[in-house]
Design a protein around this motif. Structure first.
Motif, PDB file in Angstrom:
ATOM      1  N   ASP A  13       0.797  -1.226   0.000  1.00 43.94           N
ATOM      2  CA  ASP A  13       0.000   0.000   0.000  1.00 43.94           C
ATOM      3  C   ASP A  13       0.831   1.279   0.000  1.00 43.94           C
ATOM      4  O   ASP A  13       0.273   2.362  -0.169  1.00 43.94           O
ATOM      5  CB  ASP A  13      -0.912   0.031   1.234  1.00 43.94           C
ATOM      6  CG  ASP A  13      -1.891  -1.132   1.260  1.00 43.94           C
ATOM      7  OD1 ASP A  13      -2.372  -1.519   0.184  1.00 43.94           O
ATOM      8  OD2 ASP A  13      -2.165  -1.654   2.354  1.00 43.94           O
ATOM      9  N   ASN A  57       3.997   6.196 -10.377  1.00 47.48           N
ATOM     10  CA  ASN A  57       2.541   6.143 -10.405  1.00 47.48           C
ATOM     11  C   ASN A  57       2.006   7.178  -9.414  1.00 47.48           C
ATOM     12  O   ASN A  57       2.761   7.778  -8.661  1.00 47.48           O
ATOM     13  CB  ASN A  57       2.063   4.734 -10.043  1.00 47.48           C
ATOM     14  CG  ASN A  57       0.789   4.362 -10.767  1.00 47.48           C
ATOM     15  OD1 ASN A  57       0.023   5.227 -11.175  1.00 47.48           O
ATOM     16  ND2 ASN A  57       0.556   3.067 -10.927  1.00 47.48           N
ATOM     17  N   ASP A  60      -1.528   9.239  -2.936  1.00 42.63           N
ATOM     18  CA  ASP A  60      -2.526  10.041  -2.239  1.00 42.63           C
ATOM     19  C   ASP A  60      -1.768  11.042  -1.365  1.00 42.63           C
ATOM     20  O   ASP A  60      -1.252  10.672  -0.310  1.00 42.63           O
ATOM     21  CB  ASP A  60      -3.423   9.138  -1.389  1.00 42.63           C
ATOM     22  CG  ASP A  60      -4.515   9.908  -0.669  1.00 42.63           C
ATOM     23  OD1 ASP A  60      -4.444  11.155  -0.596  1.00 42.63           O
ATOM     24  OD2 ASP A  60      -5.449   9.257  -0.160  1.00 42.63           O
ATOM     25  N   LYS A  79       0.146   4.754  -1.843  1.00 43.28           N
ATOM     26  CA  LYS A  79      -0.097   4.520  -3.257  1.00 43.28           C
ATOM     27  C   LYS A  79      -1.532   4.904  -3.626  1.00 43.28           C
ATOM     28  O   LYS A  79      -2.464   4.671  -2.858  1.00 43.28           O
ATOM     29  CB  LYS A  79       0.104   3.045  -3.602  1.00 43.28           C
ATOM     30  CG  LYS A  79       1.538   2.595  -3.544  1.00 43.28           C
ATOM     31  CD  LYS A  79       1.631   1.139  -3.930  1.00 43.28           C
ATOM     32  CE  LYS A  79       3.045   0.640  -3.938  1.00 43.28           C
ATOM     33  NZ  LYS A  79       3.123  -0.789  -4.293  1.00 43.28           N
ATOM     34  N   GLU A  81      -3.099   3.428  -6.040  1.00 43.04           N
ATOM     35  CA  GLU A  81      -3.708   2.124  -6.294  1.00 43.04           C
ATOM     36  C   GLU A  81      -2.981   1.094  -5.443  1.00 43.04           C
ATOM     37  O   GLU A  81      -1.882   0.664  -5.784  1.00 43.04           O
ATOM     38  CB  GLU A  81      -3.590   1.743  -7.767  1.00 43.04           C
ATOM     39  CG  GLU A  81      -4.385   2.630  -8.699  1.00 43.04           C
ATOM     40  CD  GLU A  81      -4.261   2.186 -10.140  1.00 43.04           C
ATOM     41  OE1 GLU A  81      -4.273   0.966 -10.401  1.00 43.04           O
ATOM     42  OE2 GLU A  81      -4.129   3.070 -10.998  1.00 43.04           O
ATOM     43  N   SER A  82      -3.600   0.681  -4.327  1.00 39.59           N
ATOM     44  CA  SER A  82      -2.992  -0.319  -3.449  1.00 39.59           C
ATOM     45  C   SER A  82      -2.843  -1.640  -4.178  1.00 39.59           C
ATOM     46  O   SER A  82      -3.650  -1.987  -5.032  1.00 39.59           O
ATOM     47  CB  SER A  82      -3.867  -0.537  -2.209  1.00 39.59           C
ATOM     48  OG  SER A  82      -3.859   0.619  -1.422  1.00 39.59           O
ATOM     49  N   GLN A  84      -0.546  -2.545  -6.280  1.00 47.34           N
ATOM     50  CA  GLN A  84       0.152  -2.485  -7.562  1.00 47.34           C
ATOM     51  C   GLN A  84       1.641  -2.266  -7.310  1.00 47.34           C
ATOM     52  O   GLN A  84       2.034  -1.279  -6.698  1.00 47.34           O
ATOM     53  CB  GLN A  84      -0.400  -1.360  -8.431  1.00 47.34           C
ATOM     54  CG  GLN A  84       0.268  -1.302  -9.794  1.00 47.34           C
ATOM     55  CD  GLN A  84      -0.308  -0.211 -10.681  1.00 47.34           C
ATOM     56  OE1 GLN A  84      -1.179   0.548 -10.284  1.00 47.34           O
ATOM     57  NE2 GLN A  84       0.203  -0.129 -11.886  1.00 47.34           N
TER      58      GLN A  84
END
Length: 163
Positions: A13, A57, A60, A79, A81-82, A84
């Protein structure tokens, strides 16, 4: 002015970046959705450091934190997108001489079971509740920055940056 040396590692994450600046002052960390800007004065000569990173990427910015210690500044980027994996920290594939992978803390989390993640889940929860104040202590994470006097891994700490 030159970039501070830094080490990074990827987790499910979060992405962690440790800027290796001893005796840092006037630390400024700016989290944007796709960029991180770090600046400070470091060392006894108050040398100015500036790092601007276009991230691989999105993150937050509101859930990303940093913590200053006498030896470094640890940034915890949430991240966007958790789950990834980030194969690199930067958007571009360019090799940056001030940036390296922190293999001491690297973990191939994609193949981990939920049981193995219990320590990191607790760490993540604590980081979510952590502010950027100097008086907040980071929780213990297995193998992360062992500063005990009997440690023989002193050569693996942040390298000194000579201006």
């Amino acid at each position: 002015m030159q970039p501070a040396s830094a080490k990074w590692y990827d987790r499910r994450d979060y992405v962690f970046i440790e800027f290796c600046v001893e005796d840092s002052k006037d630390v400024n960390v700016n989290f944007e959705k796709s960029k991180l800007t770090f600046s400070c004065l470091g060392g006894s000569d108050n040398f100015k450091h500036l790092n601007e990173i276009d991230l691989f990427n999105n993150i937050d910015p509101n859930e990303s934190k940093h913590k200053r210690t006498d030896r470094s500044i640890l940034c915890c980027l949430r991240k966007g997108e958790s789950g990834q994996a980030w194969p690199r920290l930067t958007k571009e594939r360019a090799k940056l001489n001030w940036l390296s992978v922190d293999f001491n803390n690297w973990k191939d989390w994609e193949d981990d079971s939920d049981e193995d993640m219990s320590n990191f889940d607790r760490f993540s929860e604590m980081m979510n509740n952590m502010g950027g104040d100097d008086d907040v202590d980071l929780p213990e994470v297995d193998g992360a920055d062992d500063d005990s006097p009997d440690s023989d891994d002193e050569s693996k700490s942040c390298p000194s940056v000579i201006p």
